[in-house]
Design a protein around this motif. Structure first.
Motif, PDB file in Angstrom:
ATOM      1  N   ILE A   7      15.685  17.994  56.068  1.00 54.68           N
ATOM      2  CA  ILE A   7      16.501  16.857  55.675  1.00 54.68           C
ATOM      3  C   ILE A   7      15.639  15.598  55.609  1.00 54.68           C
ATOM      4  N   THR A   9      15.914  11.247  54.291  1.00 52.82           N
ATOM      5  CA  THR A   9      16.823  10.150  53.978  1.00 52.82           C
ATOM      6  C   THR A   9      16.278   9.393  52.776  1.00 52.82           C
ATOM      7  N   THR A  10      17.102   9.250  51.740  1.00 49.06           N
ATOM      8  CA  THR A  10      16.673   8.559  50.526  1.00 49.06           C
ATOM      9  C   THR A  10      16.980   7.064  50.631  1.00 49.06           C
ATOM     10  N   SER A  14      21.468   7.892  51.916  1.00 51.93           N
ATOM     11  CA  SER A  14      22.028   9.246  51.861  1.00 51.93           C
ATOM     12  C   SER A  14      20.941  10.293  52.054  1.00 51.93           C
ATOM     13  N   HIS A  15      21.353  11.417  52.586  1.00 54.97           N
ATOM     14  CA  HIS A  15      20.429  12.521  52.811  1.00 54.97           C
ATOM     15  C   HIS A  15      20.129  13.283  51.526  1.00 54.97           C
ATOM     16  N   SER A  16      18.978  13.894  51.522  1.00 55.96           N
ATOM     17  CA  SER A  16      18.647  14.927  50.556  1.00 55.96           C
ATOM     18  C   SER A  16      17.835  15.958  51.312  1.00 55.96           C
ATOM     19  N   THR A  25      12.076  17.569  46.017  1.00 56.95           N
ATOM     20  CA  THR A  25      13.312  17.154  46.660  1.00 56.95           C
ATOM     21  C   THR A  25      14.508  17.620  45.838  1.00 56.95           C
ATOM     22  N   THR A  67      23.069  21.056  47.859  1.00 59.53           N
ATOM     23  CA  THR A  67      23.651  20.439  49.053  1.00 59.53           C
ATOM     24  C   THR A  67      25.169  20.365  49.000  1.00 59.53           C
ATOM     25  N   GLN A 102      24.655  18.790  58.881  1.00 60.34           N
ATOM     26  CA  GLN A 102      24.019  17.527  59.268  1.00 60.34           C
ATOM     27  C   GLN A 102      23.994  16.499  58.136  1.00 60.34           C
ATOM     28  N   LEU A 103      24.343  16.892  56.922  1.00 64.88           N
ATOM     29  CA  LEU A 103      24.256  15.973  55.782  1.00 64.88           C
ATOM     30  C   LEU A 103      25.317  14.880  55.904  1.00 64.88           C
ATOM     31  N   ASN A 104      24.967  13.672  55.533  1.00 60.69           N
ATOM     32  CA  ASN A 104      25.764  12.488  55.891  1.00 60.69           C
ATOM     33  C   ASN A 104      26.626  11.914  54.773  1.00 60.69           C
ATOM     34  N   TYR A 105      26.882  12.677  53.720  1.00 61.68           N
ATOM     35  CA  TYR A 105      27.560  12.107  52.555  1.00 61.68           C
ATOM     36  C   TYR A 105      28.938  11.532  52.880  1.00 61.68           C
TER      37      TYR A 105
END
Length: 227
Positions: A7, A9-10, A14-16, A25, A67, A102-105
């Motif tokens: 993971i 952070t962009t 936001s995560h990628s 990526t 994702t 764990q992705l934060n969208y």
């Protein structure tokens, strides 16, 4: 697969994911969330509904579930616009729960925070069968490749494969033609890629091709219409 991705952070917070094997990526470093909204919501779904205000349901085909960001944003869009969506996505290498959980969208926009529980649900639904996810969103995701998948008629195509430099086979004309033939008249093909060969191939297939402003950090993107 999960041992090859980590993971990141962009720039928009936001995560990628970074795929160590491909050294690529899943989204733009300049903002995964903003990229998906710009390329696939604004120039895909919003454009479709403007041109088809009364056509229902909307049928979406996505190359690369990844994702799950595009699918989740499409669910939010469907619910907010009250447009029934039939969503078909393919992904040969699904993420593990350890990664996608764990992705934060769902934490990025207060206006859509209450849709957050749907994100994990999209990942957890059974593969290879249709599922009612919400009132306006039905989904079928398949653990397969573009080469072998059986396509359904589609109104909007999200072509979100890895870059042509990393997965050139997915961007070759025979597979683009397969997708084109499955699209309904008036359908939209949208992608972050602005490669000249892609645009020439889409034109050769008979599509009306547009070069549009890209998302943050990217000058251009491509959208094509099936006439």
């Amino acid at each position: 697969m999960s041992d090859q991705v980590k993971i990141i952070t962009t720039e928009d917070g936001s995560h990628s994911l970074y795929h160590e094997g491909l050294k690529e990526t899943y989204h733009s470093f300049h903002g995964a969330f903003k990229e998906s909204i710009h390329v696939f919501m604004l120039y895909g779904l919003d454009s479709w509904i403007i041109n088809n205000p009364n056509k229902r349901p909307l049928r979406i085909f996505e190359v690369g579930f990844g994702t799950g960001l595009n699918a989740w944003l499409s669910l939010v869009w469907a619910e907010q616009n009250q447009v029934p969506v039939l969503y078909h996505s393919i992904e040969p290498f699904p993420l593990s729960e350890e990664i996608y959980s764990q992705l934060n969208y769902g934490d990025l926009d207060d206006g859509i925070f209450h849709y957050k529980p749907y994100f994990n649900r999209l990942h957890k639904i059974e593969w290879n069968q249709g599922t009612v996810v919400s009132e306006y969103f039905n989904m079928k995701k398949e653990k397969t490749t573009l080469e072998v998948v059986q396509l359904y008629p589609s109104d909007v195509v999200f072509f979100d494969a890895f870059a042509p430099s990393k997965q050139p086979e997915l961007w070759e004309k025979p597979l683009l033609e397969k997708v084109f033939e499955s699209m309904n008249p008036g359908g939209i093909f949208t992608t972050y890629c602005a490669m000249g060969k892609l645009k020439r191939d889409l034109k050769d297939l008979g599509m009306k091709v547009e070069t549009l402003p890209g998302p943050p950090g990217k000058k251009e993107m491509t959208r094509a219409w099936k006439l």
